[in-house]
Write an enzyme that holds these catalytic residues in place. Structure first.
Site, mmCIF file in Angstrom:
data_model
loop_
_atom_site.group_PDB
_atom_site.id
_atom_site.type_symbol
_atom_site.label_atom_id
_atom_site.label_comp_id
_atom_site.label_asym_id
_atom_site.label_seq_id
_atom_site.Cartn_x
_atom_site.Cartn_y
_atom_site.Cartn_z
ATOM 1 C CD GLU A 1 -2.634 -1.515 2.395
ATOM 2 O OE1 GLU A 1 -3.692 -2.152 2.367
ATOM 3 O OE2 GLU A 1 -2.053 -1.213 3.462
ATOM 4 C CE LYS B 1 1.146 -1.196 5.273
ATOM 5 N NZ LYS B 1 -0.198 -0.563 5.264
ATOM 6 C CD GLN B 2 0.889 -6.523 2.888
ATOM 7 O OE1 GLN B 2 0.744 -7.699 3.193
ATOM 8 N NE2 GLN B 2 -0.051 -5.620 3.122
#
Length: 377
Positions: A83, A195-196
């Site tokens: 995100e 972010k991930q």
């Protein structure tokens, strides 16, 4: 459940686009539906709810993708699991899951037509599903951009990703806040910091769709660029690292994921535990460290325990069976027992058997041959 706006640290209104652009969630739900069906063979659920979810989500992706002048289908302006980057084109995870969803939509349509023709006719009529639309799903799935370089196997997280600033996260190893707070959201958006796990999550969910060299290359590239700004990220890195045989790295990520709640690292335990991270821990253990793969042919076990783990034991349900699995580190042994249900084929490193209810089977790892062998002692 996503709010549309929030108040930023400086008092300004911040637009939150997750609810309008993070479309991969539709395919994620479809993936969960199919995995439940694969694990349980719950025919009533598939007929009454699951099939319709798969069909309608496939229909969504066929409408969301657009064929452009290059002859390929593109999905533009989305947010992937990462995100930090909003409004991107051809997010790798989104496109991969959309393609998977379209394929499963076609598969479940064929399954319904073959096994439950009356239900299929009812759904076809109510949803106004035509043969022409089903053919379109296959065309979109085949034509969706993958972002993968055929020469290196590397997958671009989204269009233009590799041209962004490459920040060395090692320089920020001692930070106590998410990286987007440390360097600011604008610089984060202009960088390769994620972010991930986007591409790494593709490997975790769609493992068999990538050749070993591509799995290795993509994990090597994206792992040092992930800031783990989400509690969901460390467990998935643990799972993939374990499958790649990097037990110690996987163990570090596993403990990092567990510490989110156990060490209260996020400072918000009073509002509840991180259930997604806990689910990821279970998956890292079963699918990563134990190396469990389930299919119509049975259960395969390919363990990669960290050196300091003495043993791993867990029960598992698969298509009406209850199985208990025990993996010992010293000496390396695996014991499988079929507690309930019909017979089950088990494969451990090419050594296989078919268990009947109440039977157990034990294999040992022979260091000289580097192979698993049935224990006949």
């Amino acid at each position: 459940a996503t709010p549309t706006r929030a108040i930023g640290r400086d008092g300004h209104i911040v637009e939150i686009r997750c609810g309008t652009e993070e479309h991969h969630i539709s395919a994620d739900i479809a993936y969960a539906v199919w995995q439940y069906w694969e694990a349980t063979r719950d025919s009533r659920f598939l007929r009454e709810a699951g099939a319709e979810i798969l069909l309608e989500t496939a229909r969504f992706w066929a409408s969301r993708a657009a064929r452009e002048d290059d002859g390929y289908y593109h999905i533009r302006r989305v947010i992937g699991p990462d995100e930090y980057h909003e409004g991107v084109d051809d997010n790798a995870f989104t496109n991969a899951m959309a393609r998977w969803n379209l394929d499963r939509g076609s598969e479940v349509a064929q399954l319904l037509a073959t096994r439950w023709p009356d239900r299929w006719q009812e759904l076809q009529a109510r949803l106004n599903l035509s043969t022409t639309e089903l053919m379109l799903w296959r065309a979109v799935a085949e034509g969706l951009v993958t972002g993968q370089d055929p020469s290196t196997g590397l997958i671009a997280q989204f269009a233009g990703y590799f041209a962004l600033e490459d920040i060395d996260l090692a320089a920020y190893a001692e930070r106590t806040a998410p990286l987007d707070v440390v360097i600011g959201p604008e610089r984060t958006r202009r960088s390769q910091v994620i972010k991930q796990a986007d591409v790494v999550m593709c490997l975790a969910l769609l493992w068999d769709q990538y050749v070993p060299a591509a799995r290795e290359a993509n994990f090597r590239y994206y792992e040092p660029r992930c800031g783990h700004g989400s509690s969901l990220s460390p467990a998935i890195h643990a799972l993939v690292a374990a499958r790649l045989g990097e037990q110690e790295r996987a163990g570090r990520y596993f403990h990092e994921a567990a510490a989110i709640d156990l060490d209260e690292r996020t400072g918000n335990a009073a509002t509840g535990i991180h259930m997604g991270a806990l689910g990821g821990l279970w998956q890292a253990i079963v699918f990563g460290f134990a190396g469990i793969t389930c299919s119509a042919n049975g259960v395969r076990i390919d363990p990669h325990l960290p050196r300091h783990w003495r043993a791993l034991r867990f029960p598992m349900r698969w298509r009406g069976r209850v199985v208990r699995i025990a993996i010992e580190q010293t000496p390396p042994t695996i014991t499988v027992m079929l507690m309930q249900g019909p017979s089950l084929t088990v494969d451990i490193g090419g050594c296989g058997t078919r268990l009947q209810r109440g039977q157990s089977w034990r294999c040992v790892f022979e260091a000289a041959t580097r192979r698993w062998q049935e224990d006949t002692t």
